[in-house]
Design an enzyme around this catalytic site. Structure first.
Site, PDB file in Angstrom:
ATOM      1  N   TYR A 297      45.784  29.994  34.465  1.00  0.00           N
ATOM      2  CA  TYR A 297      44.998  30.523  35.595  1.00  0.00           C
ATOM      3  C   TYR A 297      45.507  29.965  36.920  1.00  0.00           C
ATOM      4  CZ  TYR A 297      41.008  30.781  38.797  1.00  0.00           C
ATOM      5  OH  TYR A 297      40.208  30.977  39.903  1.00  0.00           O
TER       6      TYR A 297
HETATM    7  N1  LIG Z   1      33.726  30.602  41.523  1.00  0.00           N
HETATM    8  C1  LIG Z   1      34.699  29.675  41.629  1.00  0.00           C
HETATM    9  O1  LIG Z   1      34.491  28.463  41.390  1.00  0.00           O
HETATM   10  C2  LIG Z   1      36.069  30.090  42.077  1.00  0.00           C
HETATM   11  C3  LIG Z   1      36.914  29.081  42.547  1.00  0.00           C
HETATM   12  C4  LIG Z   1      38.180  29.416  42.975  1.00  0.00           C
HETATM   13  C5  LIG Z   1      38.594  30.729  42.934  1.00  0.00           C
HETATM   14  N2  LIG Z   1      37.770  31.708  42.453  1.00  0.00           N
HETATM   15  C6  LIG Z   1      38.276  33.082  42.457  1.00  0.00           C
HETATM   16  O2  LIG Z   1      37.417  33.872  43.233  1.00  0.00           O
HETATM   17  C7  LIG Z   1      37.473  35.220  42.803  1.00  0.00           C
HETATM   18  C8  LIG Z   1      36.070  35.725  42.560  1.00  0.00           C
HETATM   19  O3  LIG Z   1      35.483  34.929  41.542  1.00  0.00           O
HETATM   20  P1  LIG Z   1      33.897  34.772  41.414  1.00  0.00           P
HETATM   21  O4  LIG Z   1      33.598  33.331  41.381  1.00  0.00           O
HETATM   22  O5  LIG Z   1      33.200  35.638  42.386  1.00  0.00           O
HETATM   23  O6  LIG Z   1      33.693  35.330  39.920  1.00  0.00           O
HETATM   24  P2  LIG Z   1      32.647  36.398  39.367  1.00  0.00           P
HETATM   25  O7  LIG Z   1      31.303  36.140  39.906  1.00  0.00           O
HETATM   26  O8  LIG Z   1      32.865  36.361  37.901  1.00  0.00           O
HETATM   27  O9  LIG Z   1      33.144  37.798  39.972  1.00  0.00           O
HETATM   28  C9  LIG Z   1      34.410  38.297  39.631  1.00  0.00           C
HETATM   29  C10 LIG Z   1      34.610  39.638  40.293  1.00  0.00           C
HETATM   30  O10 LIG Z   1      35.948  40.084  40.004  1.00  0.00           O
HETATM   31  C11 LIG Z   1      35.844  41.368  39.408  1.00  0.00           C
HETATM   32  N3  LIG Z   1      36.931  41.612  38.479  1.00  0.00           N
HETATM   33  C12 LIG Z   1      37.330  40.834  37.467  1.00  0.00           C
HETATM   34  N4  LIG Z   1      38.350  41.421  36.826  1.00  0.00           N
HETATM   35  C13 LIG Z   1      38.588  42.587  37.453  1.00  0.00           C
HETATM   36  C14 LIG Z   1      39.504  43.637  37.275  1.00  0.00           C
HETATM   37  N5  LIG Z   1      40.413  43.632  36.283  1.00  0.00           N
HETATM   38  N6  LIG Z   1      39.460  44.700  38.117  1.00  0.00           N
HETATM   39  C15 LIG Z   1      38.573  44.725  39.109  1.00  0.00           C
HETATM   40  N7  LIG Z   1      37.658  43.781  39.328  1.00  0.00           N
HETATM   41  C16 LIG Z   1      37.678  42.714  38.512  1.00  0.00           C
HETATM   42  C17 LIG Z   1      34.517  41.367  38.707  1.00  0.00           C
HETATM   43  O11 LIG Z   1      34.156  42.689  38.410  1.00  0.00           O
HETATM   44  P3  LIG Z   1      33.153  42.971  37.146  1.00  0.00           P
HETATM   45  O12 LIG Z   1      31.767  42.743  37.663  1.00  0.00           O
HETATM   46  O13 LIG Z   1      33.436  44.379  36.779  1.00  0.00           O
HETATM   47  O14 LIG Z   1      33.529  42.010  36.058  1.00  0.00           O
HETATM   48  C18 LIG Z   1      33.666  40.707  39.760  1.00  0.00           C
HETATM   49  O15 LIG Z   1      33.349  41.608  40.789  1.00  0.00           O
HETATM   50  C19 LIG Z   1      38.370  35.222  41.570  1.00  0.00           C
HETATM   51  O16 LIG Z   1      39.676  35.623  41.926  1.00  0.00           O
HETATM   52  C20 LIG Z   1      38.353  33.778  41.124  1.00  0.00           C
HETATM   53  O17 LIG Z   1      39.522  33.435  40.395  1.00  0.00           O
HETATM   54  C21 LIG Z   1      36.516  31.400  42.027  1.00  0.00           C
END
Ligand SMILES: NC(=O)c1ccc[n+]([C@@H]2O[C@H](COP(=O)([O-])OP(=O)(O)OC[C@H]3O[C@@H](n4cnc5c(N)ncnc54)[C@H](OP(=O)(O)O)[C@@H]3O)[C@@H](O)[C@H]2O)c1
Length: 256
Positions: free
Chosen positions: A161
Site C-alpha cells: 500500500y
Molecule cells: N483514513 C486514513 O487514515 C488515510 C490515511 C492516509 C491516506 N488515506 C487515503 O485516503 C483516501 C480515502 O480514504 P478514506 O480514509 O476516505 O477511506 P474510505 O472511508 O474507506 O473511503 C474510500 C473511498 O474510496 C472509494 N474507492 C475505493 N476503491 C475505489 C475504486 N476502485 N473506484 C472508485 N472509488 C473507490 C470508496 O468508494 P466505495 O464507497 O464505493 O467503496 C470510498 O468513496 C484513500 O486513497 C486512502 O488510501 C487514508
C-alpha cells in the site's frame, strides 16, 4: 484570462470518508463539486445534498478507478455534466482520492493484492489525470492523496500500500513539471491516521489502536475527516498558486 465566477472540483471517492470531507470543505469555500462514487449511489446522493445545503451546485457520477477502459466514457459523461449542471467546459480542481488499504505482511505478498493496490493507487489516478488534464482550467489544481506511511513504517503489513502511494508521490513531481506552463499546480497530500472506514474502520473504532497512534502524534490525537478536508481546501485554494510538485503531510505531526 477571464476566470469563471465559481470554481468547480472533481473528487474521486467522494461518497464517504476523506473524499466526502474534501467535498464539503471545498463547498464551504465556494466551490461547486462533482463527486464520484463506485457503488453506493445513495451515499453519493446524500453528499450532493450536503453540498447543495452549503449553497453550491453538485453532481455525482459513477466511476471505478480500477477500470481504465471506462475512463473515456466517464470523461464524456463528465463533459456533459459540466455543461448541463455547471455551464462549464472545464473544471478547476481534481482530487484523486479514491482508494483503500492493503494488508501484505513480509513474505505474504501476492500478485493479486499487489496488482489491486497498484491499480487503485497508481494506474487509475495517473491515467485518469492525463485523460482529464486538458479539461482542467489553466490555473487549476490537481491533488493526489498519498499517506504518511510513505515517510514512516507504522506497520510492516502496509508495504505494498505505502509503496503504491510512494509511486504517486514521484509521479506528482513529473505531472507538476508537465503542467506548470499552464499554471496548474500538482501536489500530493499525505494524511496521517484518520478516522474513516479505511482499513475496516480500525483507526476510528478500535480504542486501543486509537490510543496507540495518538501517542505518536504531536497533537495527541488521530485525525478526523475534517482535518483532511481543510488540508485539501488549503492546497486547492487560489492563494496556493505558487506551491507545486510538493508532498504535504497532514497528520497533526505523526511520528515526528
Ligand atoms: N483514513 C486514513 O487514515 C488515510 C490515511 C492516509 C491516506 N488515506 C487515503 O485516503 C483516501 C480515502 O480514504 P478514506 O480514509 O476516505 O477511506 P474510505 O472511508 O474507506 O473511503 C474510500 C473511498 O474510496 C472509494 N474507492 C475505493 N476503491 C475505489 C475504486 N476502485 N473506484 C472508485 N472509488 C473507490 C470508496 O468508494 P466505495 O464507497 O464505493 O467503496 C470510498 O468513496 C484513500 O486513497 C486512502 O488510501 C487514508
Amino acid at each position: 484570462m477571464t476566470r469563471p465566477s465559481s470554481r468547480t472540483a472533481l473528487i474521486t471517492g467522494g461518497n464517504r470518508g476523506l473524499g466526502r470531507a474534501a467535498a464539503l470543505a471545498l463547498a464551504a469555500d465556494g466551490t461547486d463539486v462533482v463527486l464520484t462514487y463506485r457503488g453506493n449511489a445513495d451515499e453519493a446522493t446524500a453528499v450532493v445534498g450536503e453540498v447543495e445545503a452549503l449553497g453550491r451546485r453538485a453532481a455525482a457520477l459513477q466511476l471505478d478507478t480500477t477500470v481504465p477502459g471506462s475512463f473515456a466514457a466517464f470523461a464524456e459523461t463528465l463533459a456533459a455534466t459540466l455543461q448541463d449542471v455547471f455551464g462549464r467546459e472545464t473544471f478547476d480542481v481534481l482530487v484523486n482520492n479514491a482508494g483503500y488499504a492493503g494488508w501484505t505482511p513480509f513474505g505474504e505478498m501476492t500478485e493479486e493484492v499487489l496488482d489491486e493496490l497498484l491499480a487503485v493507487h497508481v494506474k487509475g489516478p495517473i491515467l485518469l489525470t492525463e485523460l482529464l488534464a486538458p479539461s482542467v482550467a489553466d490555473g487549476g489544481r490537481i491533488v493526489f492523496v498519498s499517506t504518511g506511511l510513505t515517510r514512516f513504517v507504522a506497520n510492516p503489513a502496509y508495504s505494498a500500500y505505502a509503496s503504491a502511494k510512494g509511486a504517486i508521490e514521484v509521479y506528482t513531481k513529473y505531472a507538476a513539471k508537465a503542467l506548470g506552463a499552464r499554471a496548474i499546480t500538482v501536489n500530493v497530500l499525505a494524511p496521517g491516521a484518520t478516522a474513516t472506514d479505511f482499513a475496516g474502520g480500525v483507526i476510528r473504532d478500535d480504542e486501543d489502536y486509537r490510543a496507540m497512534i495518538s501517542g505518536l502524534v504531536a497533537f495527541g490525537r488521530i485525525g478526523e475527516p475534517d482535518d483532511i478536508g481543510g488540508a485539501v481546501r488549503a492546497i486547492a485554494s487560489e492563494s496556493a498558486g505558487w506551491v507545486t510538485g510538493q508532498r504535504i503531510e497532514a497528520s497533526g505531526g505523526q511520528a515526528l
